[in-house]
Design a protein around this motif. Structure first.
Motif, short mmCIF file in Angstrom:
data_model
loop_
_atom_site.label_atom_id
_atom_site.label_comp_id
_atom_site.label_asym_id
_atom_site.label_seq_id
_atom_site.Cartn_x
_atom_site.Cartn_y
_atom_site.Cartn_z
N ASP A 75 0.85 -1.20 0.00
CA ASP A 75 0.00 0.00 0.00
C ASP A 75 0.88 1.25 0.00
OD1 ASP A 75 -1.86 1.96 0.35
OD2 ASP A 75 -2.49 1.34 2.35
N VAL A 76 0.83 2.01 -1.10
CA VAL A 76 1.62 3.25 -1.22
C VAL A 76 0.68 4.44 -1.46
CG1 VAL A 76 3.72 2.10 -2.02
CG2 VAL A 76 1.99 2.82 -3.69
N THR A 77 -0.53 4.36 -0.89
CA THR A 77 -1.54 5.40 -1.12
C THR A 77 -1.06 6.77 -0.68
OG1 THR A 77 -3.24 3.73 -0.72
CG2 THR A 77 -3.94 6.03 -0.72
N LEU A 78 -0.49 6.87 0.52
CA LEU A 78 -0.03 8.17 1.02
C LEU A 78 1.06 8.74 0.13
CD1 LEU A 78 0.06 7.48 4.88
CD2 LEU A 78 -1.70 8.64 3.54
N GLN A 79 1.98 7.88 -0.31
CA GLN A 79 3.03 8.33 -1.21
C GLN A 79 2.45 8.83 -2.52
OE1 GLN A 79 6.15 5.42 -1.88
NE2 GLN A 79 6.66 6.33 -3.86
N LYS A 80 1.46 8.09 -3.08
CA LYS A 80 0.84 8.48 -4.34
C LYS A 80 0.10 9.81 -4.19
CE LYS A 80 -0.71 7.87 -8.56
NZ LYS A 80 0.18 7.98 -9.73
N LEU A 81 -0.65 9.97 -3.11
CA LEU A 81 -1.37 11.21 -2.89
C LEU A 81 -0.42 12.39 -2.72
CD1 LEU A 81 -4.20 9.98 -0.48
CD2 LEU A 81 -4.39 10.49 -2.93
N ALA A 82 0.71 12.13 -2.03
CA ALA A 82 1.70 13.19 -1.85
C ALA A 82 2.30 13.60 -3.19
CB ALA A 82 2.79 12.72 -0.90
N GLU A 83 2.60 12.61 -4.05
CA GLU A 83 3.13 12.91 -5.38
C GLU A 83 2.13 13.70 -6.20
OE1 GLU A 83 4.08 9.11 -6.98
OE2 GLU A 83 5.93 8.87 -5.82
N GLU A 84 0.86 13.30 -6.15
CA GLU A 84 -0.16 14.02 -6.91
C GLU A 84 -0.33 15.45 -6.40
OE1 GLU A 84 -3.66 11.63 -6.70
OE2 GLU A 84 -3.00 10.23 -8.27
N HIS A 85 -0.22 15.60 -5.08
CA HIS A 85 -0.35 16.94 -4.51
C HIS A 85 0.82 17.83 -4.93
CE1 HIS A 85 -1.45 20.11 -1.74
NE2 HIS A 85 -0.25 20.05 -1.17
N LEU A 86 2.03 17.26 -4.91
CA LEU A 86 3.20 18.02 -5.32
C LEU A 86 3.09 18.41 -6.80
CD1 LEU A 86 6.10 16.10 -3.54
CD2 LEU A 86 5.29 18.40 -3.03
N GLN A 87 2.60 17.47 -7.60
CA GLN A 87 2.42 17.76 -9.01
C GLN A 87 1.39 18.88 -9.20
OE1 GLN A 87 1.03 14.50 -11.37
NE2 GLN A 87 1.45 15.51 -13.30
N TYR A 88 0.33 18.84 -8.41
CA TYR A 88 -0.73 19.85 -8.53
C TYR A 88 -0.20 21.24 -8.16
CZ TYR A 88 -5.09 22.37 -7.73
OH TYR A 88 -6.08 23.31 -7.77
N ILE A 89 0.45 21.33 -7.01
CA ILE A 89 0.89 22.66 -6.56
C ILE A 89 2.03 23.20 -7.42
CG2 ILE A 89 0.15 22.22 -4.20
CD1 ILE A 89 3.04 21.77 -3.43
N SER A 90 2.71 22.30 -8.16
CA SER A 90 3.80 22.79 -9.01
C SER A 90 3.28 23.50 -10.24
CB SER A 90 4.70 21.62 -9.42
OG SER A 90 4.03 20.75 -10.32
N ILE A 91 2.04 23.25 -10.63
CA ILE A 91 1.50 23.87 -11.86
C ILE A 91 0.24 24.68 -11.61
CG2 ILE A 91 2.50 22.11 -13.38
CD1 ILE A 91 -0.22 20.75 -13.50
N HIS A 92 -0.12 24.88 -10.33
CA HIS A 92 -1.30 25.68 -10.01
C HIS A 92 -0.95 26.81 -9.04
CE1 HIS A 92 -3.34 22.10 -11.61
NE2 HIS A 92 -4.41 22.88 -11.79
N ASP A 93 -1.67 27.90 -9.18
CA ASP A 93 -1.52 29.02 -8.24
C ASP A 93 -2.23 28.66 -6.94
OD1 ASP A 93 -0.92 31.98 -7.69
OD2 ASP A 93 -3.08 31.80 -7.30
#
Length: 266
Positions: free
Chosen positions: A225-243
């Motif tokens: 189970d790597v759910t937390l890691q996946k969510l963290a990666e998605e969050h980092l990706q989101y904040i890198s391209i969103h204001d």
């Protein structure tokens, strides 16, 4: 085989060299069956149990014209060594011929194997990663075992699915059954990651699944189970391209998209 002959009066008339070498007693030291029982079974409770069992077997055997036993007993030798023997009795004209088959080494090997399997079982159950065991049987992959982590991961649901095929167990995730079959057919290891639906709570977890072929017909399936890691990666990706204030795409995203469009063949 070690052998001893006892007449109808309970006198030991003969014991062969193998008997004497194994147990250390000469015929003169054990002239009667009573003396033999006292020496061979020094614990009174066990001696009474052996005598009752032997007499019961002898009564049944004589009534049916059959042999006594074989029955497994532990026999104490003169030097204190304890041997596990299968003892068989044959009725002769005026007595009983007893045969002692020493199976001590075989029993020790069986016990060592049992302990080894038990240790492996404990180790398997305590693996921190949810692990399922699938067996290739009659063309299907059948769930045969799981560890404690898998029990926790599935909220206990897995206990009701022993003996179920992968196709039924993963009805809504057929790619898992395909991967299991590929692993068994290619006799290899596989790894993939995807969103996993945990029933009955319909909880979604992102997992890395490793399939390992175990000869001759098993596949171990490790579900990490790597759910937390996946969510963290998605969050980092989101904040890198969103204001962060408006939620709109930021300048970095715009620059990347402009470069992409400028270099596109279209």
């Amino acid at each position: 085989l070690a052998t001893a002959y006892t007449d109808d009066q309970g006198n030991i008339e003969f014991c062969n060299r193998t008997f004497q070498d194994l147990f250390g007693y000469s015929r003169e030291e054990i002239p009667t069956i009573e003396q033999w029982f006292l020496h061979a079974y020094p614990d009174a409770d066990y001696r009474n149990t052996v005598m009752a069992s032997w007499n019961a077997d002898a009564t049944r055997a004589k009534a049916h014209g059959a042999k006594i036993g074989p029955t497994e007993y532990t026999v104490t030798a003169k030097n204190g060594m304890v041997y596990t023997c299968e003892i068989t009795g044959t009725f002769l004209e005026k007595g009983v011929l007893a045969l002692f088959h020493d199976i001590t080494e075989r029993k020790q090997a069986e016990e060592a194997l049992r302990q080894s399997e038990e240790r492996m079982r404990v180790q398997f159950k305590s693996i921190p990663v949810p692990t399922l065991v699938w067996k290739h049987q009659a063309g299907n992959m059948i769930l045969t075992d799981f560890n404690d982590a898998a029990l926790y991961f599935t909220k206990g649901m897995i206990t009701h699915h022993i003996g179920v095929s992968a196709e039924e167990f993963y009805r809504e995730m057929p790619h898992i059954g395909i991967d299991l079959r590929r692993c068994i057919n290619e006799q290899s290891s596989l790894e993939c990651d995807f969103w996993y639906e945990v029933k009955p709570m319909t909880e979604r977890k992102y997992v890395v699944v490793k399939y390992a072929f175990v000869p001759p017909d098993l596949v171990l399936m490790h579900v990490n189970d790597v759910t937390l890691q996946k969510l963290a990666e998605e969050h980092l990706q989101y904040i890198s391209i969103h204001d962060s204030l408006t939620g709109l795409f930021n300048r970095f995203y715009a620059d990347v998209e402009i470069d992409r469009i400028m270099t596109s063949r279209k």
